[in-house]
Design a protein around this motif. Structure first.
Motif, mmCIF file in Angstrom:
data_model
loop_
_atom_site.group_PDB
_atom_site.id
_atom_site.type_symbol
_atom_site.label_atom_id
_atom_site.label_comp_id
_atom_site.label_asym_id
_atom_site.label_seq_id
_atom_site.Cartn_x
_atom_site.Cartn_y
_atom_site.Cartn_z
ATOM 1 N N SER A 1 17.523 32.649 12.767
ATOM 2 C CA SER A 1 17.700 31.978 11.473
ATOM 3 C C SER A 1 18.560 30.719 11.574
ATOM 4 N N SER A 2 19.201 30.514 12.731
ATOM 5 C CA SER A 2 20.029 29.321 12.967
ATOM 6 C C SER A 2 21.113 29.171 11.900
ATOM 7 N N LEU A 3 21.799 30.255 11.609
ATOM 8 C CA LEU A 3 22.866 30.209 10.620
ATOM 9 C C LEU A 3 24.105 29.515 11.185
ATOM 10 N N PRO A 4 24.892 28.864 10.338
ATOM 11 C CA PRO A 4 26.148 28.259 10.816
ATOM 12 C C PRO A 4 27.101 29.331 11.343
ATOM 13 N N SER A 5 28.054 28.899 12.132
ATOM 14 C CA SER A 5 28.979 29.842 12.759
ATOM 15 C C SER A 5 29.904 30.523 11.747
ATOM 16 N N ASP A 6 30.059 29.915 10.560
ATOM 17 C CA ASP A 6 30.940 30.519 9.557
ATOM 18 C C ASP A 6 30.214 31.525 8.670
ATOM 19 N N LYS A 7 28.964 31.825 9.000
ATOM 20 C CA LYS A 7 28.186 32.799 8.243
ATOM 21 C C LYS A 7 27.946 34.040 9.089
#
Length: 297
Positions: A256-262
């Motif tokens: 999903s290529s989520l940001p690292s803060d998620k």
């Protein structure tokens, strides 16, 4: 002259000047408005008259919905311990037979997030409220006051009542070893042993993943579809039925290529899944969609 005297003089006559008689009053009922004297001297009549004059213009399908907030309370009727809460909360949700069972499961899942959070940590508290709100919103559950103690409603208008001790821990929560507490201590060792087993299995799973010893058989691989709560997009991943939820979350996060803060937590049938257990062990069936709840770390 005879024709003039035969004219009708009633209130329904086409000729003006008619005076209503007893018959017309009996046939034509008076208007629904109340005399001013009665309204001024009777508060209930005044409220009724006000209600008739003004109506709520909103459609029936638009329910009042406030943001979820933490409930705070102090117990005055009994002494609560952690063991009491765990036991009686489980019994409460196991005995819900009215309304829709899937809504009870969703409420249980949202409350589990709040139970496991630390109210003294502001960031953890904000994340827990956001995650619980996401769960409730996905199930179209509305909160008229934002406090679950005051009731929750589903999309059909059914009311789900929750007592205080189910919604939140009391501020004067007693220690399990408190002699004044009336909780059942016969299962204390069993609960502690269960927690130790979960920690051991979690550590063992992590070590297997790090050492790369988990050899998967292609015949056991299945396609899982996870729906992201943030975008509504479906992510398809190939997993084994015996894969832990932690492993599945890792693959969904990568695709999903989520940001690292998620970060992601998985929910199925209104229940939050344990990360150290497999999907199959927690009742998941091949072909069913898994809810991937995205929130801040």
């Amino acid at each position: 002259m005879g024709c003039c005297f035969s004219r009708s003089a009633g209130p329904n006559s086409p000729y003006p000047g008619g005076v209503p008689d007893a018959s017309s009053r009996a046939i034509n009922p008076p208007p629904l408005s109340l005399p001013e004297g009665i309204i001024s001297s009777n508060p209930q009549a005044a409220a009724l008259s006000h209600h008739r004059r003004r109506r709520d213009p909103r459609p029936l399908d638009q329910h009042i919905n406030r943001p979820l907030r933490r409930h705070q309370w102090t117990s005055t009727q009994r002494v609560w311990t952690r063991r009491d809460l765990v036991k009686e909360r489980a019994e409460f949700f196991d005995t819900r037979v009215v309304c829709r069972p899937e809504i009870w499961q969703t409420l249980h899942a949202a409350l589990q997030v709040l139970w496991e959070s630390n109210p003294e940590d502001s960031q953890d508290e904000d994340n827990a409220l956001a995650t619980a709100q996401t769960i409730l919103t996905a199930a179209e559950i509305s909160l008229p006051t934002g406090n679950l103690v005051n009731g929750a409603y589903d999309a059909l208008g059914n009311l789900y009542a929750l007592p205080e001790w189910v919604v939140a821990d009391p501020e004067n929560l007693a220690d399990d070893r408190d002699p004044d507490a009336k909780g059942d201590t016969s299962t204390a060792g069993e609960e502690t042993a269960g927690e130790d087993d979960d920690v051991d299995s979690e550590e063992a799973e992590r070590r297997r993943e790090e050492k790369g010893k988990g050899v998967l058989d292609e015949r056991e691989m299945v396609t899982l579809r996870a729906r992201l709560s943030e975008t509504g997009r479906d992510i398809k991943v190939n997993v084994a039925k015996t894969d832990s939820v932690r492993t599945v979350i890792k693959r969904i996060t990568e695709l999903s290529s989520l940001p690292s803060d998620k970060k992601i937590r998985l929910a199925y049938m209104g229940k939050m899944l344990k990360e150290n257990s497999s999907l199959e062990a927690q009742g998941w069936h091949v072909g069913h969609v898994i809810n991937a709840l995205v929130f801040n770390r």
